[in-house]
Design a protein around this motif. Sequence first.
Motif, PDB file in Angstrom:
ATOM      1  N   LEU A   1       0.840  -1.201   0.000  1.00 19.62           N
ATOM      2  CA  LEU A   1       0.000   0.000   0.000  1.00 19.62           C
ATOM      3  C   LEU A   1       0.876   1.253   0.000  1.00 19.62           C
ATOM      4  CD1 LEU A   1      -2.998   0.938   0.219  1.00 19.62           C
ATOM      5  CD2 LEU A   1      -2.607   1.149   2.688  1.00 19.62           C
ATOM      6  N   TYR A   2       1.959   1.217   0.760  1.00 21.81           N
ATOM      7  CA  TYR A   2       2.872   2.363   0.772  1.00 21.81           C
ATOM      8  C   TYR A   2       3.478   2.578  -0.621  1.00 21.81           C
ATOM      9  CZ  TYR A   2       7.118   5.023   1.095  1.00 21.81           C
ATOM     10  OH  TYR A   2       8.105   5.936   0.851  1.00 21.81           O
ATOM     11  N   ARG A   3       3.913   1.502  -1.258  1.00 24.79           N
ATOM     12  CA  ARG A   3       4.504   1.641  -2.594  1.00 24.79           C
ATOM     13  C   ARG A   3       3.501   2.286  -3.559  1.00 24.79           C
ATOM     14  NH1 ARG A   3       6.772  -4.004  -1.972  1.00 24.79           N
ATOM     15  NH2 ARG A   3       8.945  -3.732  -1.344  1.00 24.79           N
ATOM     16  N   LEU A   4       2.262   1.853  -3.469  1.00 20.53           N
ATOM     17  CA  LEU A   4       1.225   2.413  -4.324  1.00 20.53           C
ATOM     18  C   LEU A   4       1.034   3.905  -4.029  1.00 20.53           C
ATOM     19  CD1 LEU A   4      -0.948   1.611  -6.458  1.00 20.53           C
ATOM     20  CD2 LEU A   4      -2.536   1.295  -4.539  1.00 20.53           C
ATOM     21  N   ALA A   5       1.002   4.247  -2.732  1.00 18.44           N
ATOM     22  CA  ALA A   5       0.824   5.653  -2.347  1.00 18.44           C
ATOM     23  C   ALA A   5       2.006   6.502  -2.795  1.00 18.44           C
ATOM     24  CB  ALA A   5       0.645   5.749  -0.832  1.00 18.44           C
ATOM     25  N   ARG A   6       3.201   5.934  -2.683  1.00 15.47           N
ATOM     26  CA  ARG A   6       4.401   6.695  -3.067  1.00 15.47           C
ATOM     27  C   ARG A   6       4.408   6.978  -4.569  1.00 15.47           C
ATOM     28  NH1 ARG A   6       7.361  10.083  -3.220  1.00 15.47           N
ATOM     29  NH2 ARG A   6       9.546  10.267  -2.646  1.00 15.47           N
ATOM     30  N   LEU A   7       3.958   6.007  -5.353  1.00 14.54           N
ATOM     31  CA  LEU A   7       3.936   6.178  -6.801  1.00 14.54           C
ATOM     32  C   LEU A   7       2.820   7.117  -7.258  1.00 14.54           C
ATOM     33  CD1 LEU A   7       4.584   2.485  -7.916  1.00 14.54           C
ATOM     34  CD2 LEU A   7       6.153   4.422  -8.191  1.00 14.54           C
ATOM     35  N   LYS A   8       1.655   7.011  -6.622  1.00 19.46           N
ATOM     36  CA  LYS A   8       0.485   7.751  -7.095  1.00 19.46           C
ATOM     37  C   LYS A   8       0.317   9.115  -6.429  1.00 19.46           C
ATOM     38  CE  LYS A   8      -0.611   4.378  -9.805  1.00 19.46           C
ATOM     39  NZ  LYS A   8      -0.395   4.521 -11.271  1.00 19.46           N
ATOM     40  N   CYS A   9       0.805   9.246  -5.197  1.00 18.67           N
ATOM     41  CA  CYS A   9       0.601  10.501  -4.452  1.00 18.67           C
ATOM     42  C   CYS A   9       1.888  11.296  -4.290  1.00 18.67           C
ATOM     43  CB  CYS A   9       0.006  10.209  -3.079  1.00 18.67           C
ATOM     44  SG  CYS A   9      -1.507   9.236  -3.154  1.00 18.67           S
ATOM     45  N   CYS A  10       3.002  10.673  -4.611  1.00 11.64           N
ATOM     46  CA  CYS A  10       4.312  11.327  -4.619  1.00 11.64           C
ATOM     47  C   CYS A  10       4.591  12.045  -3.297  1.00 11.64           C
ATOM     48  CB  CYS A  10       4.411  12.280  -5.812  1.00 11.64           C
ATOM     49  SG  CYS A  10       4.195  11.427  -7.388  1.00 11.64           S
ATOM     50  N   ASP A  11       5.042  13.298  -3.357  1.00 17.55           N
ATOM     51  CA  ASP A  11       5.475  13.998  -2.156  1.00 17.55           C
ATOM     52  C   ASP A  11       4.327  14.632  -1.377  1.00 17.55           C
ATOM     53  OD1 ASP A  11       8.105  13.337  -2.513  1.00 17.55           O
ATOM     54  OD2 ASP A  11       8.581  15.131  -3.666  1.00 17.55           O
ATOM     55  N   LEU A  12       3.116  14.397  -1.794  1.00 13.66           N
ATOM     56  CA  LEU A  12       1.978  14.931  -1.039  1.00 13.66           C
ATOM     57  C   LEU A  12       1.617  14.016   0.134  1.00 13.66           C
ATOM     58  CD1 LEU A  12      -0.217  16.251  -3.973  1.00 13.66           C
ATOM     59  CD2 LEU A  12       1.178  17.570  -2.365  1.00 13.66           C
ATOM     60  N   MET A  13       2.223  12.847   0.212  1.00 15.31           N
ATOM     61  CA  MET A  13       2.032  11.966   1.365  1.00 15.31           C
ATOM     62  C   MET A  13       3.017  12.397   2.450  1.00 15.31           C
ATOM     63  SD  MET A  13       2.152   7.810   1.563  1.00 15.31           S
ATOM     64  CE  MET A  13       3.761   7.759   0.755  1.00 15.31           C
ATOM     65  N   SER A  14       2.488  12.817   3.595  1.00 15.48           N
ATOM     66  CA  SER A  14       3.357  13.321   4.659  1.00 15.48           C
ATOM     67  C   SER A  14       3.591  12.304   5.761  1.00 15.48           C
ATOM     68  CB  SER A  14       2.765  14.606   5.264  1.00 15.48           C
ATOM     69  OG  SER A  14       1.412  14.433   5.607  1.00 15.48           O
TER      70      SER A  14
ATOM     71  N   SER B   1      -9.691  14.847  -2.739  1.00 18.49           N
ATOM     72  CA  SER B   1      -9.918  14.097  -3.972  1.00 18.49           C
ATOM     73  C   SER B   1      -8.770  13.125  -4.227  1.00 18.49           C
ATOM     74  CB  SER B   1     -10.065  15.060  -5.152  1.00 18.49           C
ATOM     75  OG  SER B   1     -10.168  14.344  -6.370  1.00 18.49           O
ATOM     76  N   LEU B   2      -7.543  13.574  -3.958  1.00 16.35           N
ATOM     77  CA  LEU B   2      -6.390  12.703  -4.137  1.00 16.35           C
ATOM     78  C   LEU B   2      -6.490  11.472  -3.254  1.00 16.35           C
ATOM     79  CD1 LEU B   2      -3.523  12.253  -5.342  1.00 16.35           C
ATOM     80  CD2 LEU B   2      -2.639  13.477  -3.344  1.00 16.35           C
ATOM     81  N   LEU B   3      -6.841  11.655  -1.976  1.00 17.44           N
ATOM     82  CA  LEU B   3      -6.970  10.525  -1.067  1.00 17.44           C
ATOM     83  C   LEU B   3      -8.085   9.589  -1.518  1.00 17.44           C
ATOM     84  CD1 LEU B   3      -6.182   9.050   1.543  1.00 17.44           C
ATOM     85  CD2 LEU B   3      -7.819  10.506   2.761  1.00 17.44           C
ATOM     86  N   ALA B   4      -9.213  10.159  -1.950  1.00 18.29           N
ATOM     87  CA  ALA B   4     -10.338   9.335  -2.392  1.00 18.29           C
ATOM     88  C   ALA B   4      -9.943   8.486  -3.611  1.00 18.29           C
ATOM     89  CB  ALA B   4     -11.533  10.220  -2.725  1.00 18.29           C
ATOM     90  N   GLN B   5      -9.227   9.079  -4.545  1.00 21.75           N
ATOM     91  CA  GLN B   5      -8.788   8.330  -5.724  1.00 21.75           C
ATOM     92  C   GLN B   5      -7.789   7.229  -5.342  1.00 21.75           C
ATOM     93  OE1 GLN B   5      -7.894  10.799  -9.365  1.00 21.75           O
ATOM     94  NE2 GLN B   5      -8.303  12.486  -7.943  1.00 21.75           N
ATOM     95  N   PHE B   6      -6.912   7.551  -4.431  1.00 18.00           N
ATOM     96  CA  PHE B   6      -5.934   6.566  -3.986  1.00 18.00           C
ATOM     97  C   PHE B   6      -6.627   5.393  -3.289  1.00 18.00           C
ATOM     98  CE2 PHE B   6      -3.599   5.201  -0.127  1.00 18.00           C
ATOM     99  CZ  PHE B   6      -2.675   4.365  -0.750  1.00 18.00           C
ATOM    100  N   LEU B   7      -7.582   5.681  -2.415  1.00 20.41           N
ATOM    101  CA  LEU B   7      -8.277   4.610  -1.702  1.00 20.41           C
ATOM    102  C   LEU B   7      -9.088   3.736  -2.661  1.00 20.41           C
ATOM    103  CD1 LEU B   7      -9.479   6.433   1.547  1.00 20.41           C
ATOM    104  CD2 LEU B   7      -7.550   4.865   1.259  1.00 20.41           C
TER     105      LEU B   7
ATOM    106  N   GLU C   1      -1.519   9.888   5.934  1.00 28.07           N
ATOM    107  CA  GLU C   1      -1.876  11.307   5.941  1.00 28.07           C
ATOM    108  C   GLU C   1      -1.264  11.984   4.722  1.00 28.07           C
ATOM    109  OE1 GLU C   1      -2.606  13.675   9.633  1.00 28.07           O
ATOM    110  OE2 GLU C   1      -0.705  14.604   9.025  1.00 28.07           O
ATOM    111  N   MET C   2      -2.094  12.797   4.062  1.00 25.84           N
ATOM    112  CA  MET C   2      -1.638  13.588   2.917  1.00 25.84           C
ATOM    113  C   MET C   2      -1.961  15.046   3.193  1.00 25.84           C
ATOM    114  SD  MET C   2      -2.919  11.097  -0.153  1.00 25.84           S
ATOM    115  CE  MET C   2      -2.524   9.343  -0.099  1.00 25.84           C
TER     116      MET C   2
END
Length: 472
Positions: A238-251, A297-303, A286-287
């Motif tokens: 899940l982290y790998r997916l978040a890192r690829l799709k959300c980039c530096d907006l994941m805090s 919207s970014l979090l919703a798309q990621f989930l 957290e983003m």
Amino acid sequence: MQKGEGTEKLLAMLGGDMVSTDAGLIERHCQDWHGDVTSSAIALLRPRSTEDVSRAVRACAELGFGVVPQGGRSGLALGAVPDGPASQVVLSLERMDRVRSLNTRDFTAVVEAGVVLETFKKEVAEAGLYFPLALGAQGTCQIGGNVSTNAGGVNVLRYGMTRELVLGLEVVLPDGLVLDLISRLRKDNRGIDLKQLFIGAEGVLGIVTAVSFKLMPAPDQTATALLALDSLEDAIELYRLARLKCCDLMSAFEFMPAEAFQLAREGIPDLTLPLEPAHRAYALVEMSGSGLVDIESLLAQFLELAMDEGLVRDGVVAQSKAQARNIWLVREGMNEGQARRGKHLRTDLSVPLSELAAFVAEAEAAVAEVLPGAVCVSYGHVGDGNVHLNVLPDPEGAEELDRQIYRAKTVLNEVLGRYDGSISAEHGVGRLKKADFAARASSVQRDLLERIKRAIDPNLTMNPGCLLDLEG
């Protein structure tokens, strides 16, 4: 020199405002965060300025006393707890608590070492900016300690360790000279970067008295979610997916076992659980962002993507700041719960991210083999490979608690060695992990560290007994 004679000389040289001989006050400053270790010192020094620190260091050098610098006393490696009651003084920076400057046009601030992290963060926020260092102990820990231990915390994924936030330092050296490296420059390539010698050095080379930091734009949007997963392996995917799709907006991306909920309840009895602990693993995501980015919207798309991948089994998304805070209380409360269980092994380990799940499985199995009644609680920061694999001894076990803790640490370090991991990801070495550090450092590394220490502190007066074991 007898302790009483040393105290009298310090009082004569520095005065009663700086030197305290109050036994109760000294004892409070000679105890670790969890109350497991209590020692003593010749005196407690409480300077109000860099000039005071310089005078104090010179006086101690003249008298042959070791100086143990101290911040908010929230460290977990005994780095600020003296171990020479008859030969060491504690120097607390708590009175040096000014924010000297805060420049919103440069996105910088200069702050003294004794400022409490949370206080600084609030002052920065009031100016419309953001200081991203975030720790569970931020209401107590101080800026000087954060720098001297290169503190990590929950925002390392996006903003890095403390080292990445420092622009410059002011340091009192072992001979009392003041090294002024305070700077507001983002780029300065004039030779060796001397400030890096003191960041993470735990006070063994000098005393950090002030710091210049880089500040960030304040995020005006934050989205927080607590997600239930089948395993730590799925948390990493899940982290790998978040890192690829959300980039530096994941805090932040934290993982916890199901036991976290029970421990959090024990630590915070009135805590309302955001989810029932019906799954094996949980991820706190957290983003944050500002301006034109739509974080919700970014979090919703990621989930939605994570659900399609079959990684998320259940979850809750915070609908308010209060709900987000409640989610974070599970992560923070589990530490309180562990403390209430009594003395236990606290670790701060790191391995390559790709091997984190395998390491945790092997390490927990190794502990279970030697201590069948012990409880392993593995949690931490997925994105930087940092796991706090803590072991709660069996109170009914045949062996005493200290012996159980020693055996658990031994087997964990053996497993860690097979993964080329670190015994200290973010807490430092201090006095607690000094032997473990020395046993795993190469001879070249140990020799270089000793040469640096002796070059800067030839009389070995700066935080003696911390990090390195050297004799004059």
